[in-house]
Design a protein around this motif. Sequence first.
Motif, PDB file in Angstrom:
ATOM      1  N   ALA A 114       0.835  -1.196   0.000  1.00  0.00           N
ATOM      2  CA  ALA A 114       0.000   0.000   0.000  1.00  0.00           C
ATOM      3  C   ALA A 114       0.868   1.243   0.000  1.00  0.00           C
ATOM      4  O   ALA A 114       1.969   1.250   0.559  1.00  0.00           O
ATOM      5  N   ASP A 119      -4.623   9.033   3.815  1.00  0.00           N
ATOM      6  CA  ASP A 119      -5.786   9.238   2.954  1.00  0.00           C
ATOM      7  C   ASP A 119      -5.862   8.115   1.929  1.00  0.00           C
ATOM      8  O   ASP A 119      -5.171   8.133   0.913  1.00  0.00           O
ATOM      9  N   ARG A 120      -6.727   7.146   2.187  1.00  0.00           N
ATOM     10  CA  ARG A 120      -6.782   5.960   1.332  1.00  0.00           C
ATOM     11  C   ARG A 120      -7.485   6.203  -0.003  1.00  0.00           C
ATOM     12  O   ARG A 120      -7.434   5.350  -0.889  1.00  0.00           O
ATOM     13  N   ASP A 134      -4.737   2.471  -2.792  1.00  0.00           N
ATOM     14  CA  ASP A 134      -4.689   1.822  -1.479  1.00  0.00           C
ATOM     15  C   ASP A 134      -5.962   1.007  -1.287  1.00  0.00           C
ATOM     16  O   ASP A 134      -7.043   1.566  -1.122  1.00  0.00           O
ATOM     17  N   SER A 136      -6.173  -1.239   1.191  1.00  0.00           N
ATOM     18  CA  SER A 136      -6.081  -1.775   2.545  1.00  0.00           C
ATOM     19  C   SER A 136      -7.439  -1.684   3.230  1.00  0.00           C
ATOM     20  O   SER A 136      -8.266  -0.826   2.916  1.00  0.00           O
ATOM     21  N   ASP A 141      -2.937  -4.867   4.377  1.00  0.00           N
ATOM     22  CA  ASP A 141      -2.095  -3.771   3.902  1.00  0.00           C
ATOM     23  C   ASP A 141      -1.736  -4.115   2.469  1.00  0.00           C
ATOM     24  O   ASP A 141      -0.824  -4.902   2.217  1.00  0.00           O
ATOM     25  N   GLY A 143      -1.717  -2.686  -1.862  1.00  0.00           N
ATOM     26  CA  GLY A 143      -1.892  -1.665  -2.876  1.00  0.00           C
ATOM     27  C   GLY A 143      -2.141  -2.310  -4.228  1.00  0.00           C
ATOM     28  O   GLY A 143      -1.545  -3.336  -4.565  1.00  0.00           O
ATOM     29  N   ARG A 289     -14.374   4.088   0.378  1.00  0.00           N
ATOM     30  CA  ARG A 289     -13.541   5.204  -0.106  1.00  0.00           C
ATOM     31  C   ARG A 289     -14.427   6.403  -0.436  1.00  0.00           C
ATOM     32  O   ARG A 289     -15.573   6.260  -0.791  1.00  0.00           O
TER      33      ARG A 289
END
Length: 289
Positions: A114, A119-120, A134, A136, A141, A143, A289
């Motif tokens: 990731a 900030d995902r 990302d 996760s 974890d 990416g 998200r």
Amino acid sequence: MSFKPNPAPLTCPTLPGIGLLRAAGRDAAAFLQAQAMNDVNALAPGRWQWNGLLTPKGRVIALFALLREADDQFLLVLPDYAAEDMAAHLKKFIFRSKLSLQPLDQWRACAGPAPSGPDRALANGDADAGWVLDLSGDGTDRGLWLLPAGDGAIADEDPETTQAWRQADLAHGLPRLPGDQRETWTPQMLSLDRLGAFSLKKGCYPGQEIVSRTHYLGQAKRGLVRLQAKSAPPAGTPVLDPQGRELGRLVCAGGDQLLAVLATDPDAGDLSAAGQPLVRRELLNGLAR
């Protein structure tokens, strides 16, 4: 922020079955805003969201990640949907809109670490060097690396990595829809509100009336349930209660992880599918998200 996401000696195994489609042009944002179920206009460049397409009857055709690469350029990341097929589907609705749809056939979706940062929903990279999203969640974890051909980080598929990735998707409530499960389920049946994947406020889009009515009238009688089995029956298999009554059907599977759409009855007792006992598991959080 721009960087080339291939620090040696990093290798990222290829994840098969993920299509990449770029939509670009003056009308790209307006076109996607009119067709997709989430609020495209809310995306700033460099950010991504879960999104999808619905039939006029509110059934999910495809669920995907949508990355805004620039004001007038977007990348659709399509699990289990070929980019060429999605382009052909969307072209039916372009009419006079000024945009192009380009399948990125030479790009690869890969599993890797990731990106750093809290900030995902912020993607790392750029439209030339590639992107890292990302993905996760609770207890993971990971990416999703989207890389052009020739990038030194791209490695061959590793079956164990592929299966672990799919299992993580399902554990977090991200449906992986095979072809025979498209146009079958509403967003509420798939509990896509958990991912923030559709909007109730953005205005009209295909299926919007059904989605809104279901929400505001409280008519969602079924939802997504995570199950576990020793071996996975095929998608579409009925899920039965101890009396043999059908409570719903399996949507998708990965290893011993399954997702099903079931009637919202927490007291249904032991469940089974195709003669196999099923164990209920909690859906993990953290993939919104």
